[in-house]
Design an enzyme around this catalytic site. Sequence first.
Site, PDB file in Angstrom:
ATOM      1  N   GLU B 164      39.190  22.536   7.953  1.00 25.49           N
ATOM      2  CA  GLU B 164      38.075  22.340   8.874  1.00 25.49           C
ATOM      3  C   GLU B 164      38.444  21.248   9.871  1.00 25.49           C
ATOM      4  O   GLU B 164      38.873  20.159   9.476  1.00 25.49           O
ATOM      5  CB  GLU B 164      36.813  21.980   8.083  1.00 25.49           C
ATOM      6  CG  GLU B 164      35.592  21.895   8.977  1.00 25.49           C
ATOM      7  CD  GLU B 164      34.273  21.878   8.202  1.00 25.49           C
ATOM      8  OE1 GLU B 164      34.204  22.448   7.102  1.00 25.49           O
ATOM      9  OE2 GLU B 164      33.312  21.283   8.716  1.00 25.49           O
ATOM     10  N   GLU B 288      23.966  18.667   6.267  1.00 24.95           N
ATOM     11  CA  GLU B 288      24.421  19.939   6.829  1.00 24.95           C
ATOM     12  C   GLU B 288      24.531  21.033   5.770  1.00 24.95           C
ATOM     13  O   GLU B 288      25.518  21.751   5.682  1.00 24.95           O
ATOM     14  CB  GLU B 288      25.766  19.751   7.551  1.00 24.95           C
ATOM     15  CG  GLU B 288      25.664  18.752   8.700  1.00 24.95           C
ATOM     16  CD  GLU B 288      26.959  18.599   9.495  1.00 24.95           C
ATOM     17  OE1 GLU B 288      26.867  18.441  10.725  1.00 24.95           O
ATOM     18  OE2 GLU B 288      28.051  18.621   8.903  1.00 24.95           O
ATOM     19  N   LYS B 357      30.252   6.878   9.166  1.00 23.12           N
ATOM     20  CA  LYS B 357      31.066   7.229  10.345  1.00 23.12           C
ATOM     21  C   LYS B 357      31.053   6.064  11.340  1.00 23.12           C
ATOM     22  O   LYS B 357      30.081   5.308  11.414  1.00 23.12           O
ATOM     23  CB  LYS B 357      30.532   8.507  11.010  1.00 23.12           C
ATOM     24  CG  LYS B 357      30.833   9.767  10.207  1.00 23.12           C
ATOM     25  CD  LYS B 357      30.504  11.035  11.003  1.00 23.12           C
ATOM     26  CE  LYS B 357      30.805  12.270  10.145  1.00 23.12           C
ATOM     27  NZ  LYS B 357      30.604  13.556  10.865  1.00 23.12           N
ATOM     28  N   ASP B 362      28.622  11.610  15.797  1.00 25.58           N
ATOM     29  CA  ASP B 362      29.653  12.429  15.154  1.00 25.58           C
ATOM     30  C   ASP B 362      30.977  12.394  15.907  1.00 25.58           C
ATOM     31  O   ASP B 362      31.339  13.380  16.541  1.00 25.58           O
ATOM     32  CB  ASP B 362      29.148  13.872  15.034  1.00 25.58           C
ATOM     33  CG  ASP B 362      30.055  14.713  14.146  1.00 25.58           C
ATOM     34  OD1 ASP B 362      30.812  14.135  13.349  1.00 25.58           O
ATOM     35  OD2 ASP B 362      29.996  15.948  14.251  1.00 25.58           O
ATOM     36  N   GLU B 390      38.688  16.442  16.806  1.00 31.75           N
ATOM     37  CA  GLU B 390      37.682  17.495  16.914  1.00 31.75           C
ATOM     38  C   GLU B 390      37.025  17.514  18.291  1.00 31.75           C
ATOM     39  O   GLU B 390      36.772  18.589  18.834  1.00 31.75           O
ATOM     40  CB  GLU B 390      36.621  17.297  15.823  1.00 31.75           C
ATOM     41  CG  GLU B 390      35.452  18.274  15.924  1.00 31.75           C
ATOM     42  CD  GLU B 390      34.399  18.068  14.833  1.00 31.75           C
ATOM     43  OE1 GLU B 390      34.626  17.243  13.925  1.00 31.75           O
ATOM     44  OE2 GLU B 390      33.348  18.737  14.899  1.00 31.75           O
ATOM     45  N   HIS B 508      28.380  14.397  22.986  1.00 25.75           N
ATOM     46  CA  HIS B 508      27.988  15.657  22.342  1.00 25.75           C
ATOM     47  C   HIS B 508      27.665  16.740  23.363  1.00 25.75           C
ATOM     48  O   HIS B 508      26.711  17.493  23.208  1.00 25.75           O
ATOM     49  CB  HIS B 508      26.782  15.430  21.421  1.00 25.75           C
ATOM     50  CG  HIS B 508      26.889  16.199  20.126  1.00 25.75           C
ATOM     51  ND1 HIS B 508      26.940  17.566  20.072  1.00 25.75           N
ATOM     52  CD2 HIS B 508      26.957  15.794  18.836  1.00 25.75           C
ATOM     53  CE1 HIS B 508      27.027  17.962  18.820  1.00 25.75           C
ATOM     54  NE2 HIS B 508      27.059  16.903  18.039  1.00 25.75           N
ATOM     55  N   TRP B 530      21.355  20.134  17.559  1.00 25.28           N
ATOM     56  CA  TRP B 530      22.629  20.828  17.731  1.00 25.28           C
ATOM     57  C   TRP B 530      22.936  21.077  19.216  1.00 25.28           C
ATOM     58  O   TRP B 530      24.046  21.467  19.568  1.00 25.28           O
ATOM     59  CB  TRP B 530      22.607  22.165  16.992  1.00 25.28           C
ATOM     60  CG  TRP B 530      22.705  22.049  15.496  1.00 25.28           C
ATOM     61  CD1 TRP B 530      22.971  20.910  14.783  1.00 25.28           C
ATOM     62  CD2 TRP B 530      22.535  23.090  14.528  1.00 25.28           C
ATOM     63  NE1 TRP B 530      22.971  21.179  13.444  1.00 25.28           N
ATOM     64  CE2 TRP B 530      22.709  22.520  13.248  1.00 25.28           C
ATOM     65  CE3 TRP B 530      22.257  24.454  14.620  1.00 25.28           C
ATOM     66  CZ2 TRP B 530      22.613  23.263  12.066  1.00 25.28           C
ATOM     67  CZ3 TRP B 530      22.167  25.197  13.441  1.00 25.28           C
ATOM     68  CH2 TRP B 530      22.343  24.605  12.181  1.00 25.28           C
TER      69      TRP B 530
END
Lengths: 689, 689
Positions: B164, B288, B357, B362, B390, B508, B530
């Site tokens: 992932e 999640e 984190k 994120d 990512e 984001h 999201w």
Amino acid sequence: MTRRRAAIALVMATLACLATYPARADDGYGLWLGPAADTATGAEIEVPRRSPTIDRAAAELRRSLPHLPAAVMLATSNASHLVMLDLDTRALGHEGYLIREVKIGNRPVILVTGNSDVAVLYGAFSLLRHVRAGESTAAINIASAPAIPLRLLNHWDNLDGSVERGYAGQSLWDWWTLPDFKDPRYDDYARANASIGINGTVLNNVNAKAESLTAPYLARAAALADVFRPWGIRVYLTARFSAPIELGGLKTADPRDPAVAAWWQAKADEIYRLIPDFGGFLVKANSEGQPGPRDYGASHADGANMLAAALRPHGGTVLWRAFVYADTDPTDRAKQAYSEFRPLDGKFADNVIVQVKNGPIDFQPREPVHPLFGAMPRTRLAAEFQITKEYLGFATHLAYLGPLFEEALDTQTGQARGQTVAATLGAISGVANIGRDRDWAGSTFNQANWYAFGRLAWDPKLSSQTIAREWSRQTFGNDAQVTDTVTAMMLRSREAVVDYTGPFGLAHLFGPDHHYGPGPWIADLKRPEWNPVYYHRADSDGIGFDRTASGSNAIGQYAPTIAARLARPETTPPQFLLWFHHLPWTYPMPGGETLWSAMVRRYDHGVAEVEAMRKQWATLKSRVDAERWAKTDAYLGIQAREARWWRDASLTYWMSLNHLPLPAGSPPPAHDLAWYKQQRFPFAPGAPH
Amino acid sequence: MTRRRAAIALVMATLACLATYPARADDGYGLWLGPAADTATGAEIEVPRRSPTIDRAAAELRRSLPHLPAAVMLATSNASHLVMLDLDTRALGHEGYLIREVKIGNRPVILVTGNSDVAVLYGAFSLLRHVRAGESTAAINIASAPAIPLRLLNHWDNLDGSVERGYAGQSLWDWWTLPDFKDPRYDDYARANASIGINGTVLNNVNAKAESLTAPYLARAAALADVFRPWGIRVYLTARFSAPIELGGLKTADPRDPAVAAWWQAKADEIYRLIPDFGGFLVKANSEGQPGPRDYGASHADGANMLAAALRPHGGTVLWRAFVYADTDPTDRAKQAYSEFRPLDGKFADNVIVQVKNGPIDFQPREPVHPLFGAMPRTRLAAEFQITKEYLGFATHLAYLGPLFEEALDTQTGQARGQTVAATLGAISGVANIGRDRDWAGSTFNQANWYAFGRLAWDPKLSSQTIAREWSRQTFGNDAQVTDTVTAMMLRSREAVVDYTGPFGLAHLFGPDHHYGPGPWIADLKRPEWNPVYYHRADSDGIGFDRTASGSNAIGQYAPTIAARLARPETTPPQFLLWFHHLPWTYPMPGGETLWSAMVRRYDHGVAEVEAMRKQWATLKSRVDAERWAKTDAYLGIQAREARWWRDASLTYWMSLNHLPLPAGSPPPAHDLAWYKQQRFPFAPGAPH
């Protein structure tokens, strides 16, 4: 103090010698081509006319050829100063080569020639094989031309990087960084293929995504084609039959619809603008859920010919797979492809090749040949073999497939006098066992299957033993003990897998989805022909699939002379006995023992053969580099344990049906049947998705 | 004839020189450790007492250290003949090392010592770095101890081999062939980690499968632990909180249920029988979709402490992630972890570490630090960074993350006088960027992020610039122009990504699922948080997320001195302006230009910086090996195109809202908004599944 220092120094010196950390050896990346030799002692190479392909041939010889008594000249047969030699190269065709010591101006030269640049390249690799096997070049005279014009790898590689039935890591093709970045490995891949005569590669999975035909993916395929071209390798793509709907927004993919044909024509034109030597499409249609012409009541010939028309102006070929079986067809699965395709003989366009799996079911450790070979005289056929070992232990089990390929290619079709399967072929496809693993194929010995496929595709008359010896010498060097031992291991290996998974023609006894471990008891899958019980039909009285006239009459699809032999168990080759016959457990085998007793003996023999391979390999510990030796040794350990597991699980299940004891001396299974049924492999590699 | 031969020979000789095929260079496998040096000129290494770890230290020095004026002695501080040196090594702790030139019996010796074998190993790697960077060993005196006791990689590796958010190929762990086959690469992996002080590794994904805790997978983890142990690296596993149900057949996973606690105790006992130095569990719970204690009305502390009790008898640790946000919680996502965890301070067992984190959302190219750092004084904390990119362009974009790590670690929490984030940490985790790609991390420059993480985890006071120079010299050698150019590229690279993806604290804005390209317009995903529009809140009037008291008041989670500065845009650091404030497009920036104009300038600057990196790299073509140069060059080409795409897509979208023109000199976007919205990435790597 001085004495103490001296003592310390002595201890240190001793420890310094001991404390070496084991060095890395050969990681297998070099395949059968090995590492580059010391170029300082290399041969003299002469190149009258350069081209990208000839340059590669020259570089190969400079990299690996030792000093020879004569210079080596690489030249196509039309080179002006070869005219006086008056060579007759017509029989070589486009790809065949000639290696011959000639005089040019009284000077001895080892001439490597042919009618095209790629023929010279093939000749260069042939010369390398010859020399690296320790053969002399004095008065060398080798001429060779390929028996089968299209020699292809089929990659079942998905666009997400996974490989269906792949056991050697991710797809080689990094679609994400293509076309910008051309990994040097793409070149190494093409070089390896060229060295064994492969001249085409289908990049993506037969279970195709329409996206592979979109502009971004075509640009990526074109980048690979650019890398492969100098090595004589053409790129092919699979084509999802419904792509005109998914990409083109059409309402139908009916091959008889002019809009559909126009869409494919435009797509073909687009591809050839990017890839002028594009090979063509490989299509899996109306098979295991894939769309196809049958969805519209059209025939396979209708579908294939429509695509063939789109490729025809550009010289491309359609490879149309005959691997079809339907959940709506209650007849023996082994019969269905023949039933559907045989009536279409003569109906396919001449740039269509019907691609037929070597056997009528699905790449089992042993199958009889497919009845379509020889039965479609007006149709070009391809044989499809699996190089990847979906049903032969994935990457870990040692199973040299040379004998499997050879057995199929050498089989007489009975349809024409002396005709072998090989003689019926216009193409040959091997489902690749290649991935991004450092050693390409998941193990050193798996490399031999890639090698053997290429060598047999070029010359089906080669024996698998000859190829095994040749491969061993290219791969491990010329130590005679290594060559003899490796060859002996290879030649017993595939039969060992047959014995411990399914002797006497038993087949498809694998657990579903993973196709790794035993699952002969499985009976609850949706479609009957997905279940192992469909194939073995064992009960308390007997075992085997009656494919004679009293059963499915699949034997009726073979030529009469063949069918006559298969009609009776006594004249059926023992290795296919239970493929064609349902027999009592007590059936008397030649020599007098019962079928059950003979079966147990074969299972035990399969297990023993793996132990024998382990022992043979152990003798080579000091003669093979440490890294390849250790990995192979570990894998043989896995295989030994799993051969026993296969044998035990199978016998336990058969005994639950026949209630017969094991013959004296045959050890009891390690577990009960419930234990074997409980084994799960939720993350087995290679499963389709 | 003779003249003709001579002419031919001349042509041949010329062509022979030309027809060289480019040679392969460095494929990056050696990382910053490089290839082995010629051992014939090596240093003299003395080892009074051997152990597997000391042996590895000695082998490293023998492999790579050149001849030195003095012998090098590798010995732990309790070695008998070090007693007379009267070294005070208490401050070194268990892992710290001392490298000092000493006299042993009047003989000068470069002593590498510490209070444990692994400390000596770390010292040996430190000495190597020192010497390979061209520094003198005369009167060498280096003492160093790690600032953070647990320095871990987190592998988000799935049991099926996928990773992932992995962009460097398949998982390193070949679960299918473990434990029988231990790929030599496992050892190379551990060696690389040890060389930068990593002392633990979490093998599997935080989105965990229960199967990772079954006997077959524990045996495989144990095999890896055996390989890693001599390198000072402990194995950790993620634990799926519902495993007692899935594996144990229990009806509940309620942490307060004695049967659940007993199941975990038995599982911990089983693990420690196989892996005596097992590190512990990393848990993603109630996040999640993952199961957790909140499913039963229990708290995160209840869940973590129950697992901690199971590990306590064996000395193991629970790393419990604070990455939680709920679809049932309408408050600012950036606030939710603090809201849930801050009240639990003091309630966690002392072998629990709460893993936070680096930022509150994120792993964006830039985030302010997470408000939990410094806010849980009675709780051990870990910082979780993402080494894999990512949100920073996957493997292809060059983004050196040293500045990102450094920026977070150096941030003052404001909670205690002079306290930095680094000072609050009992552990540090980096989500690995490692896979089976030959160069491990997908590109040479990605290797620098792995390196920088390890070096900063050991010593957070190192500057990212120092580390960049150090890495460049270890990786490319000591050519000053290379070092200067590479360092300059690295230091501008992360800021470039921030600029072309989201300047001034925008975050984001990535397309969903793939997290690769721009998707600031996306507003239709199920959960509000999201959607990119949730984060930028742009409309015709302005842009940015008001997190002051007039908005979500997320600033209230920071220490009062910090919050006071963040309360007003004028005192908010510009790089976080739109993270904390919603401002009009016309908001006057320092210097007088409007926010919109400043934004466009940053986007343009990001694009220009990538072009500058390309130009810098081009100057190194003759100074860097061909293979690494070409791949980096190709990747920079991709990045340049995609930086422009990011800039164009973003500006086109912002202009569709604010209807403002581009400032003079700023080029118009290449396409219209519809085009950018149409881009699709169906097979982007690293997507979860």
